[in-house]
Motif scaffolding. Structure first.
Motif, PDB file in Angstrom:
ATOM      1  N   SER A 160      49.892  40.730  18.480  1.00 57.92           N
ATOM      2  CA  SER A 160      50.247  40.101  19.749  1.00 57.92           C
ATOM      3  C   SER A 160      50.731  41.178  20.709  1.00 57.92           C
ATOM      4  CB  SER A 160      51.346  39.045  19.550  1.00 57.92           C
ATOM      5  OG  SER A 160      52.533  39.673  19.108  1.00 57.92           O
ATOM      6  N   ALA A 161      50.709  40.843  21.995  1.00 58.68           N
ATOM      7  CA  ALA A 161      51.193  41.784  23.003  1.00 58.68           C
ATOM      8  C   ALA A 161      51.990  41.023  24.044  1.00 58.68           C
ATOM      9  CB  ALA A 161      50.025  42.511  23.658  1.00 58.68           C
ATOM     10  N   LEU A 162      53.038  41.667  24.545  1.00 59.20           N
ATOM     11  CA  LEU A 162      53.866  41.057  25.575  1.00 59.20           C
ATOM     12  C   LEU A 162      54.005  42.020  26.748  1.00 59.20           C
ATOM     13  CD1 LEU A 162      55.478  40.437  22.565  1.00 59.20           C
ATOM     14  CD2 LEU A 162      56.447  38.720  24.108  1.00 59.20           C
ATOM     15  N   ILE A 163      54.034  41.420  27.943  1.00 60.29           N
ATOM     16  CA  ILE A 163      54.369  42.191  29.140  1.00 60.29           C
ATOM     17  C   ILE A 163      55.666  41.623  29.680  1.00 60.29           C
ATOM     18  CG2 ILE A 163      53.726  42.653  31.542  1.00 60.29           C
ATOM     19  CD1 ILE A 163      51.610  43.978  30.199  1.00 60.29           C
ATOM     20  N   ASP A 164      56.681  42.472  29.787  1.00 64.34           N
ATOM     21  CA  ASP A 164      57.995  42.022  30.269  1.00 64.34           C
ATOM     22  C   ASP A 164      58.424  40.731  29.560  1.00 64.34           C
ATOM     23  OD1 ASP A 164      58.018  44.204  32.024  1.00 64.34           O
ATOM     24  OD2 ASP A 164      56.860  43.075  33.499  1.00 64.34           O
ATOM     25  N   GLY A 165      58.151  40.660  28.278  1.00 64.38           N
ATOM     26  CA  GLY A 165      58.599  39.528  27.469  1.00 64.38           C
ATOM     27  C   GLY A 165      57.656  38.338  27.426  1.00 64.38           C
ATOM     28  N   HIS A 166      56.564  38.382  28.186  1.00 67.06           N
ATOM     29  CA  HIS A 166      55.625  37.251  28.199  1.00 67.06           C
ATOM     30  C   HIS A 166      54.338  37.616  27.484  1.00 67.06           C
ATOM     31  CE1 HIS A 166      58.279  35.207  30.992  1.00 67.06           C
ATOM     32  NE2 HIS A 166      58.313  36.319  31.717  1.00 67.06           N
ATOM     33  N   ARG A 167      53.836  36.678  26.665  1.00 62.74           N
ATOM     34  CA  ARG A 167      52.593  36.919  25.934  1.00 62.74           C
ATOM     35  C   ARG A 167      51.456  37.234  26.887  1.00 62.74           C
ATOM     36  NH1 ARG A 167      52.376  35.297  20.313  1.00 62.74           N
ATOM     37  NH2 ARG A 167      50.108  35.520  20.373  1.00 62.74           N
ATOM     38  N   THR A 168      50.607  38.152  26.470  1.00 66.41           N
ATOM     39  CA  THR A 168      49.422  38.459  27.260  1.00 66.41           C
ATOM     40  C   THR A 168      48.273  38.771  26.318  1.00 66.41           C
ATOM     41  OG1 THR A 168      48.548  39.770  29.092  1.00 66.41           O
ATOM     42  CG2 THR A 168      49.924  40.927  27.486  1.00 66.41           C
ATOM     43  N   THR A 169      47.112  38.998  26.872  1.00 67.07           N
ATOM     44  CA  THR A 169      45.938  39.282  26.050  1.00 67.07           C
ATOM     45  C   THR A 169      45.646  40.781  26.062  1.00 67.07           C
ATOM     46  OG1 THR A 169      44.561  38.834  27.961  1.00 67.07           O
ATOM     47  CG2 THR A 169      44.858  37.033  26.395  1.00 67.07           C
ATOM     48  N   VAL A 170      44.885  41.204  25.053  1.00 70.24           N
ATOM     49  CA  VAL A 170      44.508  42.612  24.990  1.00 70.24           C
ATOM     50  C   VAL A 170      42.995  42.732  24.851  1.00 70.24           C
ATOM     51  CG1 VAL A 170      46.690  43.310  23.915  1.00 70.24           C
ATOM     52  CG2 VAL A 170      44.718  42.774  22.471  1.00 70.24           C
TER      53      VAL A 170
END
Ligand SMILES: [Zn+2]
Length: 517
Positions: A55-65
């Motif tokens: 999984s990946a997060l940007i500034d604490g929010h889930r995002t896609t890679v």
């Protein structure tokens, strides 16, 4: 391998666990950008395809890679954001190659990383370019509580968990690039020496070695405080005084300059100082490689040539100038000097770690020392370090620093010795001893016989006379150049560069001259 995206890294946080049975790594890495990436649709990092992103997060929010080959794009939300993004990547996988290995020694596990160019991506997501120096990093490792974890920077804490593991935190508060971030985990025994540069300052020098090698290591590494003091006089203050200088025994049978904690292969610890030259080489990399980092690997000689030269300087200090000169002369062979130091393809790792990079790189510094003179040369080294501390450098950075001190252009020198291969071949068989009303002289013709273009170099000339000897310096820059040199007496022999300050090809026999078909 070029970094297409413009992004600057402020911070790396590695939070990793190593599985001794499955030989896998798992955990998460935090990457804090120092500014908005451009283009700003994603943060592009490097991560080998053997690693799987959970999984990946940007500034604490889930995002896609997007994970294509060794490139990992972490997708940014559209629209403006108040501050540069912080990315967290949770992942797991089995590292490939030598970059991080699971081995055993004396029936005990050893896990160690080995930071060659473009190798960090084999075990953690990062911007795997020496140009991308992060301002700081934390390395937090979970491993069996029976093992010791060594890494970069300052030791912060270790606590044991209920599941039989321990969590160890190291922190780096100096700029660092991905390849020299390292971990080494084993049943290490350790001991610590102290370097005192004077006043109240001191630097801990902790060494992590396999228990079976501790006595030999105490012998070998005992030289390091004196070596560090010696290099401080040559290169300026140790760049990481707020942290440490250690060495860790690693599984790989090699050596590598991981920042503040070089890895050192088991076969190198001999207990008889056989490999002090490698200790010197790795120590020098803390200035040349880590404090000053090549902007791209085309300039790798600024790391390896300088570190190799430092091992010659240590030799000069411990065994004398004659031994230093003999060692330099021994490297003046075609295998060393045929190629250029500059590596045009910064992705071609095979071209980077050759005798040309290491030994010709060292010999170019040896030659520059003779061109500039000792005082100016060593001032230039310290000026180069100070002017570029914690930043990235290219050959131009060093040339500018040398010219600042020398006060004259040195472009000719860097052109012929860094950007081109080959070496001059001097023929000085034609000379005549003269005596007239002004005294004794010798008329000398110096011919350059190499097929490569003509070299410009100041050359020492040794005149042997009936009653003794004399020296002069001539600036040789033509295919055939004639000089008249004053002599104290009638000259009986002439030789060029008798001490070996210039890389020279050996003179070919006279019968090589062709007279048509
Ligand atoms: Zn090196």
């Amino acid at each position: 391998l070029p970094v297409a995206q413009s992004v600057r890294i402020a911070y790396y946080g590695l939070h990793l666990r190593f599985d001794l049975v499955g030989h896998s790594v798992s955990g998460f890495v935090i990457v804090r950008c120092a500014r908005e990436p451009r283009p700003r649709d994603a943060v592009w990092l490097d991560l080998d395809s053997t690693m799987h992103v959970d999984s990946a997060l940007i500034d604490g929010h889930r995002t896609t890679v997007t994970h294509v080959g060794p490139r990992l794009g972490v997708v940014l939300p559209t629209g403006e954001s108040p501050s540069p993004p912080t990315v967290a990547i949770h992942y797991h996988g089995i590292p490939s190659g030598d970059a991080l290995v699971f081995e055993r020694h004396a029936d005990q596990p050893v896990i160690s990383s080995y930071g060659l160019p473009y190798s960090a991506r084999a075990w953690w997501p990062c911007l795997d370019s020496p140009a991308a120096k992060a301002d700081s990093a934390d390395i937090e490792i979970n491993a069996p509580a029976t093992l010791v974890v060594a890494s970069n920077g300052r030791f912060v804490s270790r606590h044991e968990n209920l599941d039989g593991t321990a969590t160890t935190l190291w922190s780096v508060r100096y700029p660092i690039y991905a390849d020299v971030i390292a971990v080494a985990i084993s049943n290490y025994d350790s001991f610590t020496l102290v370097y005192h540069p004077g006043h109240a300052d001191s630097l801990a020098m902790p060494f992590f070695v396999f228990p079976e090698d501790i006595d030999k290591a105490r012998q070998d590494f005992g030289v390091l405080p004196a070596m560090l003091a010696s290099f401080v006089t040559r290169f300026g203050p140790y760049p990481f005084m707020g942290e440490k200088y250690g060495v860790v025994e690693m599984a790989q049978h090699s050596f590598r300059e991981h920042q503040t904690v070089p890895g050192y292969g088991p076969q190198l610890i001999t207990g008889d100082h056989h490999n002090d030259w490698i200790l010197a080489h790795e120590l020098a990399h803390q200035w040349f490689g880590n404090a000053l980092t090549v902007r791209n690997w085309s300039h790798v000689w600024l790391n390896e040539g300088f570190a190799t030269y430092a091992s010659l300087l240590w030799r000069e200090q411990t065994t004398g100038e004659a031994d230093y000169l003999a060692a330099a002369r021994a490297w003046m062979v075609p295998e060393t000097y045929a190629g250029a130091l500059y590596v045009p393809d910064s992705g071609n790792v095979d071209e980077m770690f050759t005798h040309v990079t290491f030994r010709k790189g060292a010999l170019v510094l040896h030659m520059l020392r003779h061109v500039m003179g000792d005082s100016a040369f060593f001032r230039a080294l310290r000026h180069y370090v100070l002017a570029n501390m914690y930043r990235t450098v290219t050959t131009d950075s060093f040339e500018r620093a040398a010219e600042d001190i020398y006060g004259r252009p040195l472009d000719w020198f860097f052109q012929e010795w860094v950007y081109h291969g080959g070496a001059p071949e001097y023929d000085v068989s034609e000379w005549t001893s003269l005596h007239d009303q002004r005294g004794y002289h010798v008329a000398i013709a110096i011919r350059q016989g190499q097929e490569a273009s003509v070299f410009r170099m100041p050359l020492d000339v040794l005149l042997t006379t009936r009653t003794g000897s004399a020296r002069a310096v001539v600036l040789d820059s033509l295919r055939v150049q004639r000089f008249t040199v004053d002599a104290p007496d009638s000259v009986t022999a002439v030789s060029i560069d008798p001490d070996g300050w210039v890389i020279k090809a050996s003179v070919r026999p006279a019968e090589h001259v062709h007279t048509g078909l």
